[in-house]
Design an enzyme around this catalytic site. Structure first.
Site, PDB file in Angstrom:
ATOM      1  N   GLY A   1      10.772  -5.070  -0.756  1.00 25.19           N
ATOM      2  CA  GLY A   1       9.372  -4.890  -1.153  1.00 25.19           C
ATOM      3  C   GLY A   1       9.148  -3.753  -2.121  1.00 25.19           C
ATOM      4  O   GLY A   1       8.299  -2.887  -1.890  1.00 25.19           O
TER       5      GLY A   1
ATOM      6  N   GLY B   1       7.304   0.956  -1.533  1.00 26.92           N
ATOM      7  CA  GLY B   1       8.647   0.480  -1.860  1.00 26.92           C
ATOM      8  C   GLY B   1       9.104   0.948  -3.224  1.00 26.92           C
ATOM      9  O   GLY B   1      10.242   1.412  -3.386  1.00 26.92           O
TER      10      GLY B   1
ATOM     11  N   SER C   1       5.853  -2.597  -5.838  1.00 24.18           N
ATOM     12  CA  SER C   1       4.710  -1.686  -5.950  1.00 24.18           C
ATOM     13  C   SER C   1       4.672  -0.766  -4.743  1.00 24.18           C
ATOM     14  O   SER C   1       5.482  -0.886  -3.817  1.00 24.18           O
ATOM     15  CB  SER C   1       3.396  -2.480  -6.040  1.00 24.18           C
ATOM     16  OG  SER C   1       3.169  -3.208  -4.838  1.00 24.18           O
ATOM     17  N   GLY C   2       3.715   0.170  -4.760  1.00 26.69           N
ATOM     18  CA  GLY C   2       3.423   0.983  -3.584  1.00 26.69           C
ATOM     19  C   GLY C   2       4.575   1.806  -3.046  1.00 26.69           C
ATOM     20  O   GLY C   2       5.365   2.396  -3.801  1.00 26.69           O
TER      21      GLY C   2
ATOM     22  N   SER D   1       3.710   1.294  10.461  1.00 28.75           N
ATOM     23  CA  SER D   1       2.342   1.696  10.138  1.00 28.75           C
ATOM     24  C   SER D   1       1.807   2.451  11.334  1.00 28.75           C
ATOM     25  O   SER D   1       2.317   2.287  12.453  1.00 28.75           O
ATOM     26  CB  SER D   1       1.472   0.456   9.891  1.00 28.75           C
ATOM     27  OG  SER D   1       0.099   0.767   9.869  1.00 28.75           O
TER      28      SER D   1
ATOM     29  N   TYR E   1      -1.952  -8.280  12.075  1.00 31.87           N
ATOM     30  CA  TYR E   1      -1.125  -7.253  11.435  1.00 31.87           C
ATOM     31  C   TYR E   1      -0.610  -6.246  12.457  1.00 31.87           C
ATOM     32  O   TYR E   1       0.582  -5.928  12.492  1.00 31.87           O
ATOM     33  CB  TYR E   1      -1.939  -6.548  10.352  1.00 31.87           C
ATOM     34  CG  TYR E   1      -1.198  -5.449   9.638  1.00 31.87           C
ATOM     35  CD1 TYR E   1      -0.214  -5.742   8.704  1.00 31.87           C
ATOM     36  CD2 TYR E   1      -1.486  -4.106   9.894  1.00 31.87           C
ATOM     37  CE1 TYR E   1       0.475  -4.733   8.042  1.00 31.87           C
ATOM     38  CE2 TYR E   1      -0.815  -3.093   9.233  1.00 31.87           C
ATOM     39  CZ  TYR E   1       0.165  -3.410   8.314  1.00 31.87           C
ATOM     40  OH  TYR E   1       0.843  -2.401   7.670  1.00 31.87           O
TER      41      TYR E   1
END
Length: 285
Positions: free
Chosen positions: A15, A21, A18-19, A145, A158
């Site tokens: 992943g 990763g 973006s972000g 998370s 989630y």
């Protein structure tokens, strides 16, 4: 560990388009590691390549395709890495997808899809890479998370997936340690990235479809948008991941900010659940 210590270590990160990763891939390369930056669609690799070039580490970042929900894709990518470099020293399970909604409105298929990416994808990558991590006595790091510790309104699917990942890794950690593999979970809070937009591409439509839950959903969205207005950067969130990759003995559970530490800490000391329920109740009113 210094950069020279990490020079020949190979880390696979999922992943990375973006972000967190992307930021982790660049930061790990800056720490001296050879980074296999994977993503489902390599056509989205340009931001990563540009960031790596700007950081002067383009020669240490290789982009490969890996779709965590496709076992053949996972096996093929891992085999290519090991064939090419002879070893795999660390894995960062980062790929994931958000999902905002509630079960009565969204239905079971959305729950299954969310678990497929966020839980079973992690399990598949872990299964495929553990033999190689055993051989190198390496690191298995998974980005979960704060939602893997604290259940949050309108994040049922989630949080269920992230709770499952945390339970899986907490159970695996002592077993993996017997064969020399260190397991760590990383718990970010709000991070300024494309993750939120991908989780809720059309907020007005989501609220319109929420029926009796629309007022609570709107209150949750308003509160969440404010929290992401002061979110930490992806670079800040990546720093503990690189610490887990490079420090001699990383902890099992690491948060990425003081806010995340406080939030997770509230849950871990909340034996009857009343503190968290009182807190999250304010998010939907």
């Amino acid at each position: 560990m210094n950069t020279q210590d990490n020079a020949m270590k190979t880390v696979l990160i999922t992943g990375t388009s973006s972000g967190i990763g992307l930021a982790t891939a660049v930061a790990a390369a800056r720490a001296g590691m050879r980074v296999i930056a994977t993503m489902r669609d390599t056509g989205k690799a340009e931001p990563l390549r540009r960031a790596a070039a700007e950081a002067g580490v383009a020669d240490r970042v290789e982009v490969l395709r890996l779709d965590v929900v496709d076992p053949a894709s996972v096996s093929s990518c891992v085999a290519e890495v090991v064939d090419r470099y002879g070893r795999l020293d660390a894995v960062v399970n980062n790929a994931g997808a958000g999902r905002v909604g509630t079960i009565e409105i969204g239905g079971i298929d959305e729950v299954r899809a969310t678990l497929e990416v966020n839980f079973f994808g992690v399990v598949e990558v872990t299964r495929a890479t553990l033999p190689h991590l055993r051989a190198s006595r390496g690191r298995l790091i998974t980005v979960t998370s704060v939602g893997g510790v604290v259940g949050q309104p309108f994040n049922e699917a989630y949080c269920a997936a992230k709770f499952a990942v945390e339970g899986f890794m907490e159970s695996l950690a002592p077993v993996a340690a017997t064969v020399g593999v260190n397991v760590t979970v990383i718990e970010p809070g709000a991070v300024a990235s494309e993750f939120v937009a991908s989780a809720v591409p059309d907020l007005p439509a989501l609220v319109d479809a929420a029926g009796p839950y629309a007022p609570a959903l709107q209150a949750y969205i308003d509160r969440t948008m404010k929290s992401f207005g002061t979110a930490q950067t992806a670079d800040d969130a990546a720093a503990p991941i690189v610490e887990a990759l490079t420090t001699e003995k990383p902890a099992f559970r690491m948060q990425t900010s003081d806010w995340a530490r406080g939030f997770v800490g509230t849950k871990l000391t909340d034996l009857d659940g009343s503190a968290i329920q009182s807190l999250t109740d304010t998010w939907v009113r």
